[in-house]
Design a protein around this motif. Structure first.
Motif, PDB file in Angstrom:
ATOM      1  N   ALA A 586     105.012  14.586  88.663  1.00 32.41           N
ATOM      2  CA  ALA A 586     105.146  13.285  89.843  1.00 32.41           C
ATOM      3  C   ALA A 586     105.695  13.214  90.579  1.00 32.41           C
ATOM      4  N   ALA A 587     106.146  13.939  91.589  1.00 32.84           N
ATOM      5  CA  ALA A 587     106.611  14.202  92.604  1.00 32.84           C
ATOM      6  C   ALA A 587     106.510  14.781  93.409  1.00 32.84           C
ATOM      7  N   GLN A 588     105.332  15.142  93.178  1.00 34.96           N
ATOM      8  CA  GLN A 588     104.692  16.393  93.973  1.00 34.96           C
ATOM      9  C   GLN A 588     103.159  16.080  94.897  1.00 34.96           C
ATOM     10  N   PHE A 589     102.961  16.584  95.689  1.00 31.88           N
ATOM     11  CA  PHE A 589     101.912  15.424  96.427  1.00 31.88           C
ATOM     12  C   PHE A 589     100.866  16.800  97.147  1.00 31.88           C
ATOM     13  N   PRO A 590      99.542  16.591  95.653  1.00 35.02           N
ATOM     14  CA  PRO A 590      99.354  18.188  96.198  1.00 35.02           C
ATOM     15  C   PRO A 590      97.835  17.678  97.642  1.00 35.02           C
ATOM     16  N   LYS A 591      97.839  18.873  98.208  1.00 33.07           N
ATOM     17  CA  LYS A 591      96.445  18.225  99.438  1.00 33.07           C
ATOM     18  C   LYS A 591      95.128  19.397  98.846  1.00 33.07           C
ATOM     19  N   VAL A 592      94.360  19.218  97.730  1.00 36.96           N
ATOM     20  CA  VAL A 592      92.855  19.689  97.280  1.00 36.96           C
ATOM     21  C   VAL A 592      92.160  19.687  98.380  1.00 36.96           C
ATOM     22  N   LEU A 593      90.909  21.289  98.560  1.00 40.12           N
ATOM     23  CA  LEU A 593      90.086  21.415  99.542  1.00 40.12           C
ATOM     24  C   LEU A 593      89.173  22.363  98.342  1.00 40.12           C
ATOM     25  N   TYR A 594      88.166  21.579  97.782  1.00 39.54           N
ATOM     26  CA  TYR A 594      87.468  21.960  96.898  1.00 39.54           C
ATOM     27  C   TYR A 594      85.895  22.705  97.767  1.00 39.54           C
TER      28      TYR A 594
END
Length: 981
Positions: A586-594
């Protein structure tokens, strides 16, 4: 007589063939594994006694390999040797009459062209006896040359009688030498050495030696050498084998009598079928078509037109015996050297009785579904190219009726026909004078009139089959009954290998409005087509999801289950289920490179887009739903990349949610492309050989050998200067790297175009279509993959994932608009590669090395990043009877190969604690993606009726929306887990 295993294999082969050729519907097979329960109850007790007698454990003298299963054997991949020496120490009395050694040579390392020699010595006290000294002629060694992947190690065991059989006692020593002048790959146990209390060691160690020299005649046992594992060697007691075989034969006789009453003898519907059918035992009755119009009884006797392809193939047939026709099978094929099928195909079938003409079938097959019928010049099995269609108007034909079949395609097809001469004038299907066919260069349009055969008499027929649906159904029911009966006759079971997931993640959604499910599918556990169920026969899936009410962020628990496979042993397995509360994100901000290939794109090209449409975008979709459930706050997530933009809208709880993001993937790409090449070179391997300078460094042309393919994969561009020639020019043109300047002549303009491309790469400024965004020519070592170069070129966002950078200053050097894509330093990287690597090389260990190397590069560049490897399985159902409403294609061949590959890669990942420490996780989406989902939903028009039907895209590589959704759910669970450790 037939053995139990042979009978089962024969029947199951026929069931598979029937299913693959669509000679029966999914409904015909729906009750395959439920049939004949009464037989099990009534016959089990009376047969159990005799069955136990012939399935007693084989009284084999102990195996010297330190594991009891051939499946645990392995071989040395890098080196070959002229001699393999082994020492063994006897601790219990036994009779030895035969020895089994394993002979194997990888085809990539040459072939066996010299005799082999096997020597066995025995020592008791100071007395040494030569038990065997035999030569295995080189002419007998061809079967032991193999490709890099071994399916069954038992096929490479060579068993020889000892010249001097012996009764060994405790304290005796044995020595075995296997030698060959053209070197062999040693086969040995894949486990560590036995404990000091185990059989066959001397109480402290195990002993073996690999030697580069040929031995002389050995009369004494040489000094032993300590090693970690044994060579795979067996000793056998011949008498025990004979006794068991005699008992087995007796028991089979009893079993055969017990199920005879259940078999159904097939009565052929016409004399023509009977004439083409060999007599077989009731237990192996063949699956027969109503009548085979191809004038040969075997697919193996077909051939195809090598030089020519045509827009229409027209065939005439003349009926001489009454029969029912429900389906027609035509053969579609295009040689890859003559192009590919890019237009729809059309099948038209007409019937004439007197002056009345009836259209029995007018079917269009979309071009997108015909990719599987493009092939190389060598056809291994013609049945793979048969397309079977239900007639729109089934018909009972009578003597004197005529049939015409038209197969057409605007991009030409290679006709498949019988390799034999024409049938006699008295034979079925000709008109008494000959057979008739036509190859045409024009498209026919819709045929309503019966075509004229005049002038079209030929030497042989097109390969076409007719089928009666009812007859097929009757026969397959008989096969189902026999399979079930045979399975019930084997209560002790056979062993098989299962691939079991270790850790399954899922977001245990604590919001009342919605739950995501993670489901295990039985088909994913096995390589071959085995009737595996989960916990109970009849249960082919297991929902691992749960609704936890506790407050723990992660609930880790062991799930115990049993794999049930009739006729095989029950397997008790355990899986670590990791229930992750989505609220941890909820309070995280993942930046995902696929990072991936065409599965990363996975956008319908000719169909219906549902939701996000790609597994990586499912992460964004789930996060948006969580955000909506949370009152519209929290649950930020950024999909990082420059390609495959998703910008779609989904409706959830009355809200329109914008699923938006990017990924980094290129169709047909491999791990080795990303690591070492400026673009995808392996589409033209001769061109790759030239561009990589291998033509110079190796001093020869490309040979299409496995060794050459592996060398292409492992060679970095730029180590040796590229060679400008026809192959390199053709590759660059076909890949869109340079403009097409016509067929290669070596002109100054063509050479200049190639040189200009070379100069761009040398300047680290290649920005052509689908060029490698990570490629850095200045990097040294085993690859040219640079995360730093990627970020410096394409960054559009600060690492907060929100702030847009300024073009020309803080943004990447290749950014012309800071909203063109979304790139910042990722917090998470998902690698989904390997599908195309395995089509390039069968050296799966080398592919696994490349995947590990990609992970190492990301970890070195971004130490805090969390990495995952996942792989999507082959779509399509292995057991159609379990999914009666599913019509998509399944390739057992592709599944088996990808299963083998995934098994190798998955084995590289350690325990969960070790994965956590390394920051590189295996997310086992393989097991949690439904088989019943191809990439596309397409509309197929029936020209005969004008109706439109939605059909599954027959794609054996790309999963559809539902399996991608399931894979994305598990990835989202993994994302949450990484924030709890």
């Amino acid at each position: 007589m037939w053995t139990l295993t042979q009978v089962k294999a024969k029947i199951q082969e026929k069931v598979r063939a029937a299913t693959r050729q669509m000679k029966v519907t999914a409904n015909d097979l729906a009750d395959l594994l439920d049939a004949n329960a009464e037989f099990v109850d009534e016959r089990y007790s009376e047969m159990r006694a005799s069955f136990d007698a012939f399935t007693t454990t084989y009284t084999q003298v102990p195996q010297i390999v330190p594991v009891p299963d051939y499946a645990y054997s392995t071989y040395t991949t890098l080196n070959t040797f002229k001699e393999q020496l082994s020492w063994y120490f006897v601790k219990a009395s036994k009779r030895l009459e035969k020895v089994g050694v394993f002979i194997f040579k990888r085809s990539s390392q040459g072939t066996i062209t010299a005799d082999a020699r096997l020597q066995v010595l025995h020592r008791r006290g100071t007395t040494t006896t030569v038990l065997l000294d035999t030569v295995i002629p080189a002419a007998d060694m061809a079967r032991y040359n193999q490709a890099d992947a071994i399916v069954n190690y038992r096929d490479y065991e060579y068993v020889a009688k000892l010249a001097v059989p012996i009764d060994v006692v405790g304290g005796d020593e044995l020595f075995v030498s296997l030698s060959c002048d053209t070197y062999l790959n040693p086969v040995h146990s894949s486990t560590n050495k036995l404990s000091t209390t185990g059989e066959w060691n001397d109480g402290t160690n195990v002993y073996r030696l690999w030697n580069y020299n040929l031995p002389s005649t050995r009369t004494t046992i040489p000094t032993k050498t300590v090693d970690q594992t044994y060579h795979a060697i067996h000793f056998y007691n011949e008498k025990a084998q004979i006794i068991r075989l005699e008992t087995l034969e007796s028991g089979l006789t009893s079993a055969n009598a017990g199920i005879t009453s259940l078999t159904q003898t097939v009565t052929p519907l016409s004399a023509q079928v009977d004439a083409n059918t060999k007599a077989v035992s009731p237990l192996a009755t063949q699956l027969l078509p109503v009548a085979v119009i191809q004038p040969v009884p075997s697919y193996a006797l077909l051939t195809y037109s090598v030089a020519d392809s045509f827009k229409e193939q027209l065939s005439w047939y003349f009926v001489k015996a009454a029969k029912q026709l429900d389906r027609v099978g035509v053969f579609i094929f295009k040689r890859s050297s003559q192009g590919t099928i890019t237009a729809d195909a059309r099948i038209q079938v007409l019937h004439r009785r007197g002056t009345t003409v009836t259209v029995l079938l007018d079917r269009t097959i979309l071009a997108a579904s015909l990719a599987a019928y493009n092939n190389a010049d060598v056809v291994s099995d013609y049945r793979n190219y048969e397309v079977v269609s239900d007639l729109n108007t089934p018909i009972a034909v009578l003597p004197g009726d005529e049939l015409a079949v038209s197969l057409s395609c605007d991009t030409y097809l290679n006709p498949i026909y019988s390799a034999t001469d024409a049938l006699l004038s008295s034979g079925e299907w000709n008109d008494g004078t000959g057979c008739f066919r036509l190859w045409g260069y024009g498209l026919p349009g819709k045929r309503t009139a019966f075509p004229d055969k005049t002038g079209h008499q030929e030497a042989n027929y097109h390969a076409i089959n007719w089928y009666e649906k009812r007859y097929q159904s009757t026969e397959i029911n008989g096969l189902k009954t026999r399979v079930t009966a045979l399975e019930a006759l084997n209560p002790s079971g056979q062993e098989y290998t299962a691939l079991v997931p270790r850790n399954i993640y899922f977001p245990n959604n604590s919001f009342a409005a919605r739950h995501e499910a993670v489901i295990l599918y039985a088909q994913r556990f096995v390589r071959d087509k085995l009737p595996v169920w989960i916990n109970n026969v009849g249960q082919h899936r297991l929902n691992l999801s749960r609704d936890d009410s506790n407050t723990a962020n992660v609930n880790a628990e062991t799930v115990s289950l049993t794999l049930k496979c009739p006729g095989y042993v029950d397997k008790a397995v355990s899986i670590n289920r990791l229930s992750v509360r989505p609220s941890v994100l909820a309070a995280q901000f993942p930046k995902v490179l696929y990072l991936g290939d065409s599965v990363t794109e996975n956008r319908p090209k000719n169909g219906i887009q549902q939701g996000a449409g790609a597994m990586w975008a499912m992460l964004k979709e789930i996060s948006l739903m969580n955000r909506a459930d949370n009152g519209g706050t929290g649950y930020d997530l950024l999909c990082v990349g420059t390609k495959f933009k998703v910008d779609s809208t989904i409706s959830y709880k009355g809200q329109n949610l914008n699923v938006y993001g990017y990924a980094q993937g290129i169709g047909s790409w491999t791990a080795f492309n990303y690591l070492r090449h400026p673009f995808n070179l392996h589409t033209n391997k001769a061109g790759a050989w030239a561009l990589l300078g291998l033509l110079t460094s190796q001093g020869r042309a490309y040979t299409a050998s496995p060794a050459d393919n592996l060398l292409i994969a492992k060679t970095c561009y730029g180590v040796t200067a590229p060679v400008i020639n026809n192959e390199s020019y053709t590759l660059l043109v076909s890949a869109g790297q340079i403009a097409d300047a016509g067929l290669w002549t070596g002109s100054a303009a063509q050479v200049s175009a190639v040189q200009a491309w070379i100069d761009l790469v040398a300047a680290n400024n290649l920005q052509t279509t689908n060029s490698n965004p990570f490629f850095d020519i200045t990097k040294t070592g085993s690859n040219r993959f640079s995360v730093a170069a990627y970020l410096s070129r394409y960054k559009t966002l600060a690492d907060d994932g929100v702030t847009r950078l300024s073009v020309g200053s803080s943004a990447g050097s290749r950014v012309t608009s800071n909203t063109a894509w979304d790139v910042c330093t990722p917090t998470h990287v998902v690698i989904c590669l390997g599908e195309n690597d395995r089509s390039h090389t069968s050296n799966y260990a080398a592919i696994a090395d490349d995947i590990a190397e990609l992970g190492n590069e990301f970890k070195a560049a971004i130490p805090a990043a969390k990495l995952a490897f996942c792989l999507t399985p082959i779509p399509g159902v292995m057991h159609p009877e379990r999914y009666p409403d599913y019509t998509g294609r399944f390739s057992q061949f592709d599944h088996n190969n990808k299963f083998d590959f995934y098994s190798v890669v998955a084995a590289r990942f350690g325990t969960l604690a070790e994965q956590t420490a390394a920051g590189f996780y295996l997310v086992e989406t393989w097991h949690t993606m439904t088989p019943a989902g191809h990439m596309l939903i397409q509309e197929q028009t029936d020209n005969g009726t004008g109706g439109v039907a939605k059909v599954g895209y027959p794609d054996s590589i790309h999963p559809g929306w539902f399996p991608l959704r399931e894979g994305g759910v598990q990835l989202y669970g993994w994302l949450g887990y990484t924030y709890t450790v």
